[in-house]
Design a protein around this motif. Structure first.
Motif, PDB file in Angstrom:
ATOM      1  N   VAL A 170      35.098  24.894  37.053  1.00 35.21           N
ATOM      2  CA  VAL A 170      36.456  25.441  36.904  1.00 35.21           C
ATOM      3  C   VAL A 170      36.741  26.458  38.022  1.00 35.21           C
ATOM      4  O   VAL A 170      37.816  26.439  38.643  1.00 35.21           O
ATOM      5  N   ALA A 171      35.769  27.311  38.299  1.00 36.04           N
ATOM      6  CA  ALA A 171      35.975  28.320  39.354  1.00 36.04           C
ATOM      7  C   ALA A 171      36.185  27.650  40.710  1.00 36.04           C
ATOM      8  O   ALA A 171      37.059  28.061  41.488  1.00 36.04           O
TER       9      ALA A 171
ATOM     10  N   ALA B 257      39.672  26.082  40.672  1.00 32.74           N
ATOM     11  CA  ALA B 257      40.764  27.069  40.608  1.00 32.74           C
ATOM     12  C   ALA B 257      40.931  27.820  41.923  1.00 32.74           C
ATOM     13  O   ALA B 257      41.994  28.404  42.180  1.00 32.74           O
TER      14      ALA B 257
ATOM     15  N   CYS C 272      44.580  31.392  35.739  1.00 35.55           N
ATOM     16  CA  CYS C 272      43.828  30.748  34.658  1.00 35.55           C
ATOM     17  C   CYS C 272      42.798  31.691  34.065  1.00 35.55           C
ATOM     18  O   CYS C 272      42.366  32.660  34.688  1.00 35.55           O
TER      19      CYS C 272
ATOM     20  N   LEU D 115      31.868  34.433  36.669  1.00 38.64           N
ATOM     21  CA  LEU D 115      33.272  34.443  37.129  1.00 38.64           C
ATOM     22  C   LEU D 115      33.579  35.562  38.116  1.00 38.64           C
ATOM     23  O   LEU D 115      34.683  35.632  38.642  1.00 38.64           O
TER      24      LEU D 115
ATOM     25  N   THR E 171      35.786  35.233  41.342  1.00 37.63           N
ATOM     26  CA  THR E 171      36.550  33.980  41.278  1.00 37.63           C
ATOM     27  C   THR E 171      37.983  34.277  40.839  1.00 37.63           C
ATOM     28  O   THR E 171      38.319  35.409  40.487  1.00 37.63           O
TER      29      THR E 171
ATOM     30  N   VAL F 120      39.223  32.989  38.153  1.00 39.23           N
ATOM     31  CA  VAL F 120      39.283  32.690  36.719  1.00 39.23           C
ATOM     32  C   VAL F 120      39.033  33.982  35.938  1.00 39.23           C
ATOM     33  O   VAL F 120      37.985  34.623  36.095  1.00 39.23           O
TER      34      VAL F 120
END
Ligand code: PEP
Length: 247
Positions: free
Chosen positions: A26-27, A30, A38, A54, A57, A59
């Motif tokens: 996801v990181a 994104a 997000c 995270l 990042t 996120v």
């Protein structure tokens, strides 16, 4: 302008190994997204792991619940100040599973909302009607009651930063989603009681295939995502749809 937000609610799904793979994916996805923020709301025991993964990042980290109390003899509870120590930015408040399965009522939820704000984080207040309430024509009355309890305690100004998530209970985890027009109607109703800048998310079986249509609605400012947040490709596709929403 309201910056769109896509927040994942992992519910009680996680393990150290699965979290690492999901958060790394996801990181990475994104990192290149512009135009939408997000966040992921993870179970309490994994906050430290997620905060570490995270760091640096795009996120943001969130939690799924917080106590309405600041501290004391409340075995099993977690205070908002504790969550803030783990870099939490968002905290879900009043999710329908908390309301339905754990008996949380409007007064307790307004206490949780206020505690999250006091700890310097952003509450995500979840409101929504059951199928029975919708069929009885009580959708607006239900979400108004849920919102009024919080407004009475924290005031409308709190919603300059606080987020609202409209989640029809009948759409959560059911594969059945509100139509874009149904969502927009409730969001517009909520907006009248909030501020022009308040972000109002839609939640309830949002998937890559329906997110674009939902996010194209004027008052839908992103999504609160359950099941699809556990699959990196799906979550990122929904984030991309939020980032692309046309004004
Ligand atoms: C939720 O848990 O808030 C939710 C919207 O779940 P789902 O996306 O699985 O319906």
């Amino acid at each position: 302008m309201r910056t769109r937000l896509v927040a994942g609610n992992w519910k009680m799904h996680a393990s150290k190994a699965a979290n690492r793979a999901l958060l790394e994916a996801v990181a990475a996805g994104a990192a290149t997204v512009v135009g939408a923020e997000c966040a992921v709301c993870v179970p309490f025991p994994y906050l430290a792991q997620a905060a570490g993964l995270l760091q640096g990042t795009k996120v943001a980290l969130g939690a799924q619940n917080a106590s309405e109390h600041a501290q004391g003899a409340f075995t099993g509870e977690v205070s908002a100040a504790m969550l803030a120590e783990f870099d939490c930015r968002y905290v879900l408040v009043g999710h329908s599973e908390r309301r339905q399965l754990y008996g949380e009522g409007d007064a307790q939820i307004s206490g949780k909302f206020s505690a999250v704000l006091a700890a310097g984080m952003t509450p995500v207040l979840c409101v929504g009607e059951t199928l029975e309430e919708r069929e009885a024509g009580r959708t607006q009355a239900t979400v108004a009651r849920q919102l009024e309890a919080v407004l009475a305690r924290s005031g409308r100004a709190a919603f300059a930063t606080a987020v609202v998530a409209y989640e029809p209970v009948w759409a959560i985890g059911s594969g059945r989603t509100a139509s874009p027009a149904q969502a927009q109607a409730v969001h517009a109703f909520l907006r009248q009681r909030l501020l022009p800048e308040t972000r109002i998310l839609y939640g309830g079986s949002v998937k890559p295939g329906n997110s674009e249509a939902l996010f194209s609605q004027r008052d839908v400012d992103g999504g609160l995502i359950g099941g699809a947040a556990l699959v990196a490709a799906d979550f990122l596709a929904i984030l991309a749809a939020a980032a692309q929403r046309k004004e």
